[in-house]
Design a protein around this motif. Sequence first.
Motif, PDB file in Angstrom:
ATOM      1  N   VAL A  24      17.181 -34.680  16.604  1.00 37.88           N
ATOM      2  CA  VAL A  24      16.428 -34.327  17.800  1.00 37.88           C
ATOM      3  C   VAL A  24      16.663 -32.866  18.155  1.00 37.88           C
ATOM      4  CG1 VAL A  24      16.494 -36.662  18.739  1.00 37.88           C
ATOM      5  CG2 VAL A  24      18.283 -35.020  19.382  1.00 37.88           C
ATOM      6  N   ALA A  25      15.721 -32.307  18.880  1.00 33.28           N
ATOM      7  CA  ALA A  25      15.857 -30.971  19.456  1.00 33.28           C
ATOM      8  C   ALA A  25      15.937 -31.124  20.970  1.00 33.28           C
ATOM      9  CB  ALA A  25      14.666 -30.098  19.071  1.00 33.28           C
ATOM     10  N   ILE A  26      16.771 -30.330  21.593  1.00 34.19           N
ATOM     11  CA  ILE A  26      16.968 -30.406  23.048  1.00 34.19           C
ATOM     12  C   ILE A  26      16.551 -29.083  23.674  1.00 34.19           C
ATOM     13  CG2 ILE A  26      18.628 -30.787  24.896  1.00 34.19           C
ATOM     14  CD1 ILE A  26      20.322 -32.391  22.958  1.00 34.19           C
ATOM     15  N   LYS A  27      15.642 -29.166  24.627  1.00 27.43           N
ATOM     16  CA  LYS A  27      15.155 -27.983  25.338  1.00 27.43           C
ATOM     17  C   LYS A  27      15.651 -28.056  26.774  1.00 27.43           C
ATOM     18  CE  LYS A  27      10.828 -25.478  26.292  1.00 27.43           C
ATOM     19  NZ  LYS A  27       9.364 -25.481  26.025  1.00 27.43           N
ATOM     20  N   VAL A  28      16.314 -27.006  27.230  1.00 28.87           N
ATOM     21  CA  VAL A  28      16.922 -26.997  28.557  1.00 28.87           C
ATOM     22  C   VAL A  28      16.417 -25.790  29.331  1.00 28.87           C
ATOM     23  CG1 VAL A  28      19.076 -26.977  29.852  1.00 28.87           C
ATOM     24  CG2 VAL A  28      18.986 -28.091  27.610  1.00 28.87           C
ATOM     25  N   SER A 111      13.983 -35.310  31.408  1.00 29.80           N
ATOM     26  CA  SER A 111      13.946 -35.109  32.855  1.00 29.80           C
ATOM     27  C   SER A 111      13.223 -33.803  33.157  1.00 29.80           C
ATOM     28  CB  SER A 111      15.365 -35.064  33.426  1.00 29.80           C
ATOM     29  OG  SER A 111      16.051 -33.914  32.957  1.00 29.80           O
ATOM     30  N   ARG A 112      13.225 -33.420  34.411  1.00 30.61           N
ATOM     31  CA  ARG A 112      12.564 -32.178  34.792  1.00 30.61           C
ATOM     32  C   ARG A 112      13.174 -30.977  34.092  1.00 30.61           C
ATOM     33  NH1 ARG A 112      12.968 -28.003  38.431  1.00 30.61           N
ATOM     34  NH2 ARG A 112      11.015 -27.315  39.418  1.00 30.61           N
ATOM     35  N   ASP A 113      14.479 -31.002  33.877  1.00 26.88           N
ATOM     36  CA  ASP A 113      15.183 -29.844  33.327  1.00 26.88           C
ATOM     37  C   ASP A 113      15.518 -29.967  31.850  1.00 26.88           C
ATOM     38  OD1 ASP A 113      15.288 -28.652  35.890  1.00 26.88           O
ATOM     39  OD2 ASP A 113      16.970 -29.940  36.409  1.00 26.88           O
ATOM     40  N   ILE A 114      15.372 -31.150  31.266  1.00 28.53           N
ATOM     41  CA  ILE A 114      15.760 -31.364  29.878  1.00 28.53           C
ATOM     42  C   ILE A 114      14.657 -32.125  29.142  1.00 28.53           C
ATOM     43  CG2 ILE A 114      17.420 -32.436  28.323  1.00 28.53           C
ATOM     44  CD1 ILE A 114      19.544 -32.114  30.428  1.00 28.53           C
ATOM     45  N   LEU A 115      14.269 -31.606  27.987  1.00 31.55           N
ATOM     46  CA  LEU A 115      13.315 -32.282  27.111  1.00 31.55           C
ATOM     47  C   LEU A 115      14.003 -32.590  25.789  1.00 31.55           C
ATOM     48  CD1 LEU A 115      10.477 -33.205  26.150  1.00 31.55           C
ATOM     49  CD2 LEU A 115      10.055 -30.820  25.484  1.00 31.55           C
ATOM     50  N   ILE A 116      13.961 -33.854  25.398  1.00 32.22           N
ATOM     51  CA  ILE A 116      14.502 -34.257  24.098  1.00 32.22           C
ATOM     52  C   ILE A 116      13.331 -34.722  23.241  1.00 32.22           C
ATOM     53  CG2 ILE A 116      16.076 -35.795  22.879  1.00 32.22           C
ATOM     54  CD1 ILE A 116      17.792 -35.921  25.342  1.00 32.22           C
ATOM     55  N   GLU A 117      13.190 -34.117  22.071  1.00 28.66           N
ATOM     56  CA  GLU A 117      12.096 -34.435  21.161  1.00 28.66           C
ATOM     57  C   GLU A 117      12.621 -34.451  19.733  1.00 28.66           C
ATOM     58  OE1 GLU A 117       9.290 -31.300  21.774  1.00 28.66           O
ATOM     59  OE2 GLU A 117      10.618 -29.761  20.975  1.00 28.66           O
ATOM     60  N   GLU A 118      11.849 -35.057  18.849  1.00 26.91           N
ATOM     61  CA  GLU A 118      12.299 -35.108  17.461  1.00 26.91           C
ATOM     62  C   GLU A 118      12.314 -33.705  16.864  1.00 26.91           C
ATOM     63  OE1 GLU A 118       9.822 -36.940  14.532  1.00 26.91           O
ATOM     64  OE2 GLU A 118       8.004 -36.637  15.714  1.00 26.91           O
ATOM     65  N   TYR A 119      13.282 -33.469  16.007  1.00 23.01           N
ATOM     66  CA  TYR A 119      13.433 -32.171  15.360  1.00 23.01           C
ATOM     67  C   TYR A 119      12.500 -32.089  14.159  1.00 23.01           C
ATOM     68  CZ  TYR A 119      15.448 -28.419  12.566  1.00 23.01           C
ATOM     69  OH  TYR A 119      15.621 -27.288  11.824  1.00 23.01           O
ATOM     70  N   GLN A 120      11.757 -30.992  14.070  1.00 23.11           N
ATOM     71  CA  GLN A 120      10.849 -30.764  12.954  1.00 23.11           C
ATOM     72  C   GLN A 120      11.427 -29.671  12.061  1.00 23.11           C
ATOM     73  OE1 GLN A 120       8.040 -32.248  12.053  1.00 23.11           O
ATOM     74  NE2 GLN A 120       7.588 -33.548  13.819  1.00 23.11           N
ATOM     75  N   ASN A 121      11.798 -30.048  10.860  1.00 22.00           N
ATOM     76  CA  ASN A 121      12.308 -29.068   9.900  1.00 22.00           C
ATOM     77  C   ASN A 121      11.110 -28.403   9.231  1.00 22.00           C
ATOM     78  OD1 ASN A 121      14.008 -27.560   8.298  1.00 22.00           O
ATOM     79  ND2 ASN A 121      14.250 -29.161   6.751  1.00 22.00           N
ATOM     80  N   ALA A 122      10.711 -27.260   9.767  1.00 25.96           N
ATOM     81  CA  ALA A 122       9.523 -26.572   9.282  1.00 25.96           C
ATOM     82  C   ALA A 122       9.733 -25.073   9.380  1.00 25.96           C
ATOM     83  CB  ALA A 122       8.291 -27.006  10.078  1.00 25.96           C
ATOM     84  N   LEU A 123       8.782 -24.326   8.815  1.00 22.21           N
ATOM     85  CA  LEU A 123       8.887 -22.877   8.756  1.00 22.21           C
ATOM     86  C   LEU A 123       7.947 -22.244   9.784  1.00 22.21           C
ATOM     87  CD1 LEU A 123       8.664 -22.845   4.909  1.00 22.21           C
ATOM     88  CD2 LEU A 123      10.682 -22.087   6.152  1.00 22.21           C
ATOM     89  N   PRO A 124       8.377 -21.209  10.475  1.00 22.96           N
ATOM     90  CA  PRO A 124       7.501 -20.576  11.471  1.00 22.96           C
ATOM     91  C   PRO A 124       6.330 -19.872  10.799  1.00 22.96           C
ATOM     92  CG  PRO A 124       9.517 -19.295  11.181  1.00 22.96           C
ATOM     93  CD  PRO A 124       9.697 -20.556  10.398  1.00 22.96           C
ATOM     94  N   MET A 125       5.193 -19.899  11.456  1.00 27.21           N
ATOM     95  CA  MET A 125       4.016 -19.208  10.941  1.00 27.21           C
ATOM     96  C   MET A 125       4.285 -17.723  10.753  1.00 27.21           C
ATOM     97  SD  MET A 125       0.879 -19.149   9.952  1.00 27.21           S
ATOM     98  CE  MET A 125       0.096 -20.691  10.429  1.00 27.21           C
TER      99      MET A 125
END
Length: 312
Positions: A24-28, A111-125
């Motif tokens: 997972v990736a965590i965005k805070v 929550s409002r301050d934290i987003l947990i989503e699946e991690y995508q192993n990919a290359l940036p454009m």
Amino acid sequence: HGPAALNPTVVPFDPPPTVPTAAVAIKVLHPKVEKFISRDLRIMRFFARVITLFPGMQWISLPEEVEVFGGMMAEQLDLRREAENLRTFEHNFSQRKAAVSFPRPLTNFTSRDILIEEYQNALPMEAFLKNGGGPFDKQLAELGLDAFLNMLLLDNFVHSDLHPGNIMIKFYKPSTRFLLEGMWASIWGTKQPEDPLHPLDESTNHDEDVVNKLRSLKSDPQAWRAELRSLFEDGYLPEIVFLDTGLATTLNDKNRRNFLELFRAIAEFDGYRAGKLMVARCRTPQLAVDPETFALRMQNVVLRVKRKTFSQ
């Protein structure tokens, strides 16, 4: 059935099954982000009001644009909205045979301050813009444009922050198993029974190796392009992953109708009609000094773009 893709021939095979990853990736949110945004907006409002005092600058409607921008920034301060947008995008693209995906959010843990989503192993454009896409250039361009036009014209739900840092690329190799599953589903209308000896994610590790190897070659453009050529010859296809969906735009009926009329005029290279529409649909059309001249100049601009586009 969901809405058909605008260009269903972009991907010659069904895209790979979207099996959630274990990572997972965590965005805070930064604890002071609201304070910083509020300060920046106050500064922008001040200069917008000052600039509007100059003759002719009222046309730009800077104070109104600052308010629109402030509303967009406020939307990103609640990460639950981004999670909802991810689910909407995934639903919109779920019925399309296009290799386009979005990270799945774990809404129960968001929550409002934290987003947990699946991690995508990919290359940036950005890496492909810097080093080149080699034989995948055309496929990536068609896949990305097709995805954007589907958002814009069919879904009326558009990712509004599509800079290269939010567009990721990974690769998959269509296998005989995918083709057989598609044939089974088209004949029987059901998914082929799972084979315990050949699970769906049997190629996942190899696809991860492909991304990891390319990542190690980002600083060597020649080796990067050689590896892309090898993947192309080996039958690999690109998949686009869109990230950071906190900003998404939906037009109301009036604005959507106005936009589609303008889009059609430009798509048909009718610059004169596009210019007329721009004047008629602006906030204060009665203040237009010379609408006819503006429309004629728009026609010249569009014709120059047309000549340049079809001469390459």
